[in-house]
Motif scaffolding. Sequence first.
Motif, PDB file in Angstrom:
ATOM      1  N   ALA A 238       0.834  -1.207   0.000  1.00  0.00           N
ATOM      2  CA  ALA A 238       0.000   0.000   0.000  1.00  0.00           C
ATOM      3  C   ALA A 238       0.868   1.257   0.000  1.00  0.00           C
ATOM      4  CB  ALA A 238      -0.945  -0.001   1.202  1.00  0.00           C
ATOM      5  N   ALA A 239       1.887   1.277   0.854  1.00  0.00           N
ATOM      6  CA  ALA A 239       2.770   2.446   0.924  1.00  0.00           C
ATOM      7  C   ALA A 239       3.507   2.663  -0.399  1.00  0.00           C
ATOM      8  CB  ALA A 239       3.761   2.273   2.077  1.00  0.00           C
TER       9      ALA A 239
ATOM     10  N   GLY B  15      -7.729   1.391   0.347  1.00  0.00           N
ATOM     11  CA  GLY B  15      -7.684   1.367  -1.120  1.00  0.00           C
ATOM     12  C   GLY B  15      -7.100   0.061  -1.634  1.00  0.00           C
ATOM     13  N   LEU B  16      -6.065  -0.417  -0.965  1.00  0.00           N
ATOM     14  CA  LEU B  16      -5.468  -1.701  -1.333  1.00  0.00           C
ATOM     15  C   LEU B  16      -6.489  -2.825  -1.138  1.00  0.00           C
ATOM     16  CD1 LEU B  16      -3.094  -3.664  -1.973  1.00  0.00           C
ATOM     17  CD2 LEU B  16      -2.551  -3.581   0.452  1.00  0.00           C
ATOM     18  N   LEU B  17      -7.151  -2.818   0.025  1.00  0.00           N
ATOM     19  CA  LEU B  17      -8.093  -3.879   0.345  1.00  0.00           C
ATOM     20  C   LEU B  17      -9.321  -3.862  -0.567  1.00  0.00           C
ATOM     21  CD1 LEU B  17      -7.879  -3.798   4.247  1.00  0.00           C
ATOM     22  CD2 LEU B  17      -6.883  -5.496   2.685  1.00  0.00           C
TER      23      LEU B  17
ATOM     24  N   PRO C 247      -8.383  -7.914  -1.357  1.00  0.00           N
ATOM     25  CA  PRO C 247      -8.736  -8.073   0.052  1.00  0.00           C
ATOM     26  C   PRO C 247      -7.766  -8.922   0.874  1.00  0.00           C
ATOM     27  CG  PRO C 247     -10.318  -9.196  -1.376  1.00  0.00           C
ATOM     28  CD  PRO C 247      -9.370  -8.471  -2.257  1.00  0.00           C
ATOM     29  N   SER C 248      -6.807  -9.562   0.218  1.00  0.00           N
ATOM     30  CA  SER C 248      -5.835 -10.384   0.946  1.00  0.00           C
ATOM     31  C   SER C 248      -4.550 -10.500   0.122  1.00  0.00           C
ATOM     32  CB  SER C 248      -6.405 -11.789   1.188  1.00  0.00           C
ATOM     33  OG  SER C 248      -6.551 -12.458  -0.056  1.00  0.00           O
TER      34      SER C 248
ATOM     35  N   ASP D 241      -3.068 -13.819  -6.788  1.00  0.00           N
ATOM     36  CA  ASP D 241      -3.960 -14.143  -7.910  1.00  0.00           C
ATOM     37  C   ASP D 241      -3.860 -13.076  -8.998  1.00  0.00           C
ATOM     38  OD1 ASP D 241      -4.839 -16.423  -6.583  1.00  0.00           O
ATOM     39  OD2 ASP D 241      -6.707 -15.494  -5.866  1.00  0.00           O
ATOM     40  N   GLY D 242      -3.842 -11.810  -8.589  1.00  0.00           N
ATOM     41  CA  GLY D 242      -3.717 -10.716  -9.553  1.00  0.00           C
ATOM     42  C   GLY D 242      -2.406 -10.788 -10.313  1.00  0.00           C
TER      43      GLY D 242
END
Length: 185
Positions: free
Chosen positions: A30-31, A39-41, A45-46, A52-53
Amino acid sequence: MASSRERILDSFEDILITDGERAATMEAVAAAADVSKGGLLYHFPSKEALVDGLGERLESHSARDLELMAADPEGPARYYVRTSMYENSPLDRALVAMARLAQQGHAKAQASFSSIQELWLAALEDQLGSRSVARAVKLMGDGLYYDAAFFAGVGAERQTEDELRELLGVVDLVVREGGKAANLR
């Protein structure tokens, strides 16, 4: 400007490549992506969703590479070896990041990495008509890639055009003679 989702995946790749899997925490990603944790979540979400992305990204880059390999006028064997130099391309970065996860025993990363490696081998085999010849060509290319990706900056020199031309001559020989040997069986 890249979307937040793409910046997050770029940051995840960067951290995996430069600092390894342990450093690729949700907070660090995130940083690095300059997004809030929320925003990241929202996008991932994990950490598994991040993997997976990254797997989807690698699959997309690999599919495009397979298309280019099949369409190359010099043939798939020459294409595979000629393009097996680490160039810091989007495909290279996704491969190295996924390899970092696979090396740490991450099951999804290992499965994704293994699947893509098999797709390249199968594409070479389809074009060359022999699994043994395809494997020999793939191992030549993989060796070049390994050398360039993991030893750059520690005394390894980049292939010169003359060295690459000579190596492609060896590829031609392997393809020609390997095909003859396969036909004798």
